[in-house]
Design an enzyme around this catalytic site. Structure first.
Site, PDB file in Angstrom:
ATOM      1  N   ALA A   1       0.936  -0.974  -0.249  1.00 33.41           N
ATOM      2  CA  ALA A   1       0.172   0.080   0.102  1.00 33.41           C
ATOM      3  C   ALA A   1       0.719   1.215   0.020  1.00 33.41           C
ATOM      4  O   ALA A   1       0.495   2.377   0.249  1.00 33.41           O
ATOM      5  CB  ALA A   1      -0.971  -0.099   1.232  1.00 33.41           C
TER       6      ALA A   1
ATOM      7  N   ASP B   1      12.324   3.793   2.683  1.00 38.32           N
ATOM      8  CA  ASP B   1      11.369   2.942   3.622  1.00 38.32           C
ATOM      9  C   ASP B   1      12.244   2.324   4.749  1.00 38.32           C
ATOM     10  O   ASP B   1      11.637   2.562   6.054  1.00 38.32           O
ATOM     11  CB  ASP B   1      10.891   1.995   2.910  1.00 38.32           C
ATOM     12  CG  ASP B   1       9.498   2.434   1.841  1.00 38.32           C
ATOM     13  OD1 ASP B   1       9.609   3.546   1.924  1.00 38.32           O
ATOM     14  OD2 ASP B   1       8.938   1.519   1.265  1.00 38.32           O
TER      15      ASP B   1
END
Lengths: 322, 322
Positions: free
Chosen positions: B102, B149
């Protein structure tokens, strides 16, 4: 004597809001028309009735209701009457295919048609004079009009407008496309939206200045694409312009829904048009995808208009000397 | 020996897509966490089970399934095991509050938590090494990851990232706000969207270059506002950033609907986050308006996440020496 004239409405294709800061906007005439039927009558009264507004009002030198919604039409008719040195009264009937107060130049189209019909009673119309007279009427409606609406309604076609620098005619070269407009049903307030954008720009100038620069380059590219008949580019640039309008805060849920429904149904491009905060969207469609886009929009909007691009401005439709 | 570590997911607050062209993006850790529970076992196998994916897989030097969705986790665990010179096998259980695929950095959070939990079996964790190991795992998941990330998941807080220039830490100074995320339910493909934007930019460079410039200035202004705790400005700049993303063609009907529902329900700002074309929106909310915004979004989205901003990155939650 009797004459009938009609004049087209307009749509802002790109550049709304950015035009306030001196960037170019493109307006295009659409073949939804206002029509004025004028007859000379005895006396000096000018009686005007609007079929759509369902009102009728008589103006005489002794009694002029400046608050009437028909007062601007009276001004256009009276200025035109003076121009042709006519001393008789007039009976004027107005009809219009244009939605009022939707940013489609309905009031200007009415004034242009009225002025032209009155002048045609005695003279060949001069477009410069018709536009000028309609501009005077527009001042009553809008306070400080840009002159876009009366110009485009008088001359038809498309124009590139830069505030303080006037108009440049765009030689349209479009085939097999039409515009489709859909109303969110949410009323818009141009003044409020302009004030909102001004505030945002004052606060975030460094962020928004490049957005205005993008809008400027975009309008010039659209003008080129209109002359070259490059409909794919026009559509894609309309989509980009919509994003820029979203960035300056004038879009809404309802506008986005109509914009994406039109795009998803096959429009070449779709964007909000005019002040935003409500009001209309405009989509450019290839004629073969028109029914599809129209169906999609009708599921969500009660007022959907197919608007052919109108190369013709004001025309005298009928003239009789009785 | 047993240890448990957890690591946060992330959200791109502003700058996605523009980051590809060297403009800054801001990523922020959110307190939805992935958790790895690690125990040493006899032998040399590493067995990994994911509660959410409902799969379990054993990796041994003789048999490594490189196609397993758990292979990146194995790489993180194995690199961490080598780092602490452990020769025993490992039993690893993964749980996660993060929606997978997502754009919320779920895979990086899992790798960070796993690497940290393994290292914690013998050593005090070194964040630089944890992040580096997770980056190796990310290469398997994403091909050419930016490193955002694993960095944000390891260190927490917020960072300003510029491609090729690395990360700058932002000292968050936010009070009484949370992020709320809502999923359109439409799957997104980052690769496809990046390719779409590249094509549009190649075609309309002169129009879009200023949009990228705006995005650059905007990200720097957001960084300042984050440090000053100016939540009104952050929200308004998020809205502008959403418009810029709309201009480059990565929004959709579903994203717009969620964005405007959040704004209309009282969010300080709302925008699509990540690649677009589907996926999630992120809204910044004052805590008092959270319930209202949550209710509004839940009417339209099956997956709504309240995500507190997480200053803490990876943490060792538990450690026992048996």
């Amino acid at each position: 004597m009797k004459s009938i004239a009609s004049a087209p409405g307009k749509v802002i294709l790109v550049g709304e809001h950015f035009v306030v800061a001196g960037k170019p906007a493109i307006a295009m005439a659409v073949n939804l028309r206002a029509r004025a039927t004028v007859e000379t009558v005895e006396g000096d009264r000018i009686t005007i009735r609007s079929k759509e507004l369902k009102i009728e009002e008589s103006f005489s030198p002794e009694s002029i209701n400046t608050r009437s919604p028909l007062y601007p039409v009276y001004i256009a008719a009276d200025l035109a009457r003076r121009h042709i040195s006519l001393e008789e009264g007039l009976d004027i009937t107005i009809t219009s295919e244009l939605p009022p107060a939707a940013g489609m130049g309905s009031s200007a189209a009415v004034s242009v048609a009225t002025a032209a019909a009155v002048i045609a009673l005695r003279k060949k119309i001069n477009r410069g004079i018709v536009s000028k007279i309609a501009f005077e009427a527009e001042k009553i409606v809008h306070g400080k009009p840009s002159g876009i609406d009366n110009t485009i309604s008088t001359y038809g076609g498309a124009i590139l407008y830069v505030k303080g620098k006037g108009f440049t005619r765009i030689n349209l070269n479009l085939k097999d496309v039409a515009l489709i407009l859909a109303d969110t049903g949410v009323p818009r307030s141009t003044g409020e939206m302009v004030a909102k954008v001004r505030k945002l720009k004052a606060r975030y100038g460094s962020v928004l200045d490049p957005v205005y620069e993008s809008a400027e380059i975009l309008a010039c590219e659209v003008a080129k694409a209109l002359e070259m008949g490059d409909i794919k580019t026009i559509g894609e640039l309309m989509n980009i312009n919509h994003g820029l309008l979203s960035a300056i805060g004038v879009s809404t849920l309802e506008l986005e829904q109509l914009v994406y429904m039109a795009r998803n149904a096959g429009a070449l491009g779709a964007k909000l048009t005019g002040a935003g905060g409500g009001g209309l969207i405009v989509a450019l469609c290839h004629k073969k995808s028109l029914p599809n886009v129209e169906d999609a929009l009708k599921k969500f909007s009660k007022r959907v208009y197919i608007a052919n691009i109108s190369k013709r401005g004001v025309i005298i439709e009928h003239k009789t000397f009785l």
